[in-house]
Design an enzyme around this catalytic site. Sequence first.
Site, PDB file in Angstrom:
ATOM      1  CE  LYS A 155       0.830   1.951   3.384  1.00 55.34           C
ATOM      2  NZ  LYS A 155       2.040   2.555   3.712  1.00 55.34           N
ATOM      3  CE1 TYR A 243      -0.922   0.481   7.360  1.00 53.98           C
ATOM      4  CE2 TYR A 243       0.045   2.504   7.384  1.00 53.98           C
ATOM      5  CZ  TYR A 243      -0.010   1.109   7.037  1.00 53.98           C
ATOM      6  OH  TYR A 243       1.293   0.600   6.937  1.00 53.98           O
TER       7      TYR A 243
HETATM    8  P1  NDP Z   1      12.603   1.389   2.232  1.00 46.74           P
HETATM    9  O1  NDP Z   1      13.143   2.631   1.637  1.00 46.74           O
HETATM   10  O2  NDP Z   1      13.197   0.920   3.494  1.00 46.74           O
HETATM   11  O3  NDP Z   1      12.786   0.264   1.149  1.00 46.74           O
HETATM   12  C1  NDP Z   1      12.538   0.361  -0.166  1.00 46.74           C
HETATM   13  C2  NDP Z   1      13.455  -0.571  -0.825  1.00 46.74           C
HETATM   14  O4  NDP Z   1      13.076  -0.503  -2.249  1.00 46.74           O
HETATM   15  C3  NDP Z   1      14.916  -0.084  -0.887  1.00 46.74           C
HETATM   16  O5  NDP Z   1      15.418  -0.693   0.317  1.00 46.74           O
HETATM   17  C4  NDP Z   1      15.416  -0.571  -2.271  1.00 46.74           C
HETATM   18  O6  NDP Z   1      15.598  -1.973  -1.910  1.00 46.74           O
HETATM   19  C5  NDP Z   1      14.254  -0.554  -3.283  1.00 46.74           C
HETATM   20  N1  NDP Z   1      14.460   0.488  -4.034  1.00 46.74           N
HETATM   21  C6  NDP Z   1      14.243   0.442  -5.419  1.00 46.74           C
HETATM   22  N2  NDP Z   1      14.432   1.580  -6.231  1.00 46.74           N
HETATM   23  C7  NDP Z   1      14.302   2.691  -5.080  1.00 46.74           C
HETATM   24  C8  NDP Z   1      14.335   3.981  -5.308  1.00 46.74           C
HETATM   25  N3  NDP Z   1      14.546   4.687  -6.188  1.00 46.74           N
HETATM   26  N4  NDP Z   1      14.458   4.615  -3.789  1.00 46.74           N
HETATM   27  C9  NDP Z   1      14.294   3.749  -2.761  1.00 46.74           C
HETATM   28  N5  NDP Z   1      14.573   2.774  -2.590  1.00 46.74           N
HETATM   29  C10 NDP Z   1      14.419   1.889  -3.689  1.00 46.74           C
HETATM   30  O7  NDP Z   1      11.014   1.754   2.259  1.00 46.74           O
HETATM   31  P2  NDP Z   1       9.991   0.701   3.376  1.00 46.74           P
HETATM   32  O8  NDP Z   1      10.438  -0.599   3.419  1.00 46.74           O
HETATM   33  O9  NDP Z   1       9.565   1.665   4.378  1.00 46.74           O
HETATM   34  O10 NDP Z   1       8.777   0.914   2.303  1.00 46.74           O
HETATM   35  C11 NDP Z   1       8.526   0.080   1.039  1.00 46.74           C
HETATM   36  C12 NDP Z   1       7.217  -0.296   0.744  1.00 46.74           C
HETATM   37  O11 NDP Z   1       6.415  -1.005   2.048  1.00 46.74           O
HETATM   38  C13 NDP Z   1       6.327   1.080   0.448  1.00 46.74           C
HETATM   39  O12 NDP Z   1       5.257   0.680  -0.540  1.00 46.74           O
HETATM   40  C14 NDP Z   1       5.535   1.320   1.681  1.00 46.74           C
HETATM   41  O13 NDP Z   1       4.544   1.883   1.541  1.00 46.74           O
HETATM   42  C15 NDP Z   1       5.310   0.010   2.289  1.00 46.74           C
HETATM   43  N6  NDP Z   1       5.169   0.000   3.761  1.00 46.74           N
HETATM   44  C16 NDP Z   1       4.121  -0.822   4.101  1.00 46.74           C
HETATM   45  C17 NDP Z   1       3.731  -0.978   5.544  1.00 46.74           C
HETATM   46  C18 NDP Z   1       2.919  -1.586   6.109  1.00 46.74           C
HETATM   47  O14 NDP Z   1       2.580  -1.524   7.226  1.00 46.74           O
HETATM   48  N7  NDP Z   1       1.977  -2.291   5.056  1.00 46.74           N
HETATM   49  C19 NDP Z   1       5.241  -0.496   6.233  1.00 46.74           C
HETATM   50  C20 NDP Z   1       6.074   0.337   5.793  1.00 46.74           C
HETATM   51  C21 NDP Z   1       6.105   0.411   4.404  1.00 46.74           C
HETATM   52  P3  NDP Z   1      17.017  -2.743  -2.518  1.00 46.74           P
HETATM   53  O15 NDP Z   1      18.184  -2.110  -2.030  1.00 46.74           O
HETATM   54  O16 NDP Z   1      16.984  -4.246  -2.137  1.00 46.74           O
HETATM   55  O17 NDP Z   1      16.842  -2.524  -4.183  1.00 46.74           O
END
Ligand code: NDP
Length: 396
Positions: A155, A243
């Site tokens: 989401k 949420y």
């Molecule tokens: P992060 O920034 O921690 O992780 C995103 C990951 O995406 C990065 O670590 C990287 O992984 C990859 N990535 C690829 N392209 C990009 C870019 N241009 N910029 C940044 N990261 C990139 O974010 P979150 O983990 O907090 O969020 C990720 C998703 O999860 C979102 O959609 C968020 O809304 C969702 N979310 C949902 C939650 C819930 O409770 N349902 C809670 C928190 C987040 P790599 O290095 O492996 O390529």
Amino acid sequence: MTRKTAPGIHETNLDRRRLLAAGALAPLALGATRALAAPEAHGTPLAGNFPIPDLPGEKMRWAIVGLGNFAVGEVIPGMIDAQHSRMTSFVSGSPGKQADLGARYGVSRFYNYENYDQIANDPEIDCVYIVLPVGLHAEYTIRALEAGKHVLCEKPMANTSAECDAMIAAAKANNRQLGVAYRVHFEPNNAQAKRMIANGDIGDIRFVSCDHGFNASLDWPPHVWRLQKDLAGGGSMYDIGIYGLNTSLMMLGDEMPVDVSATYSYPRDDVRFLEVEGGIDFRLRMAGGITVSGSSSYCWSPYISSQRYVGSKASIFMKPATTYDRNAIVIEGNGPTREIGAGNPLTQFQNQIDAFSLAAKANTPHRTPGEMGLRDIRIIEALYRSADNGGIPVKL
Ligand code: NDP
């Protein structure tokens, strides 16, 4: 195979390089998994109120796309606890994270964002879980669907309702399931509250309030992209207000509001909010006269997650309401105030993953389908239209 590219994708890849160059995407603290927060959670049986039937045949095999904070802390542990699902692959821009997590969890099939389409030839992947920044959801979801995989997308579903439409069309064209990861639908306490409301335990619902917020930081990479419109889609409403929106509608039977209105609420001179809103107060007017009054913010301390369902006989107060591990139901009125614990909130992650595996395997609709994600983005777009026009009601 035709590749549909999400609008803005080139810019978002540039943003990623910008972040990498600035050292903002430093290696994750891989030890900071949810097991540290609640060691008892692992291996806990599914809550009794989520009977998931046995899946005939093999477990569904999953690829995780994006190894960020949420994937490492919650999604992967949920995958390990799942009964009908197993992780076979990681898609990441970081070979180091793949190697570390692969060694820890016994995963050895690795892809990156360039060779991602090759998952089409990998029989060890049935389902793909998109855990990327929001601005990348549409492109990577559509590419996975076109590769013949089922997709559970985090989401909010995408930056715009047009992107959501394209994702749903790709799922239909490829005859694959598309779900949006609204984990609260699979959380035992919220499920219990929903049952109580449906049973009439608090009488007729008269009013709903929902407030969600935290303090966004320019010093933490997962917050940095949340403040950039092309990667985040919008501000606090997209990330955390959703949420309250989605959970309230779930409790009210998932009907569409008649009209919605909103006003922005955040300091306009705050440098964090040059591209996205830092806070918004909103109202959803439902058929039958119920109002949902909500707020979300990137300027609040501490982290707030609360929902109140006010009925004609009693009220349900959930505070916290939509966290990973601490949700509780307090019933006020019609007797002494009492608290109910309906199950371990952490099971929501494995419940959600297993429910999607089952739906994909049986080709039956997932409980939180792409259409629900589209509905919510349409509502949020209407909220922004209202706030941009002084808070006038916008019909849906
Ligand atoms: P992060 O920034 O921690 O992780 C995103 C990951 O995406 C990065 O670590 C990287 O992984 C990859 N990535 C690829 N392209 C990009 C870019 N241009 N910029 C940044 N990261 C990139 O974010 P979150 O983990 O907090 O969020 C990720 C998703 O999860 C979102 O959609 C968020 O809304 C969702 N979310 C949902 C939650 C819930 O409770 N349902 C809670 C928190 C987040 P790599 O290095 O492996 O390529």
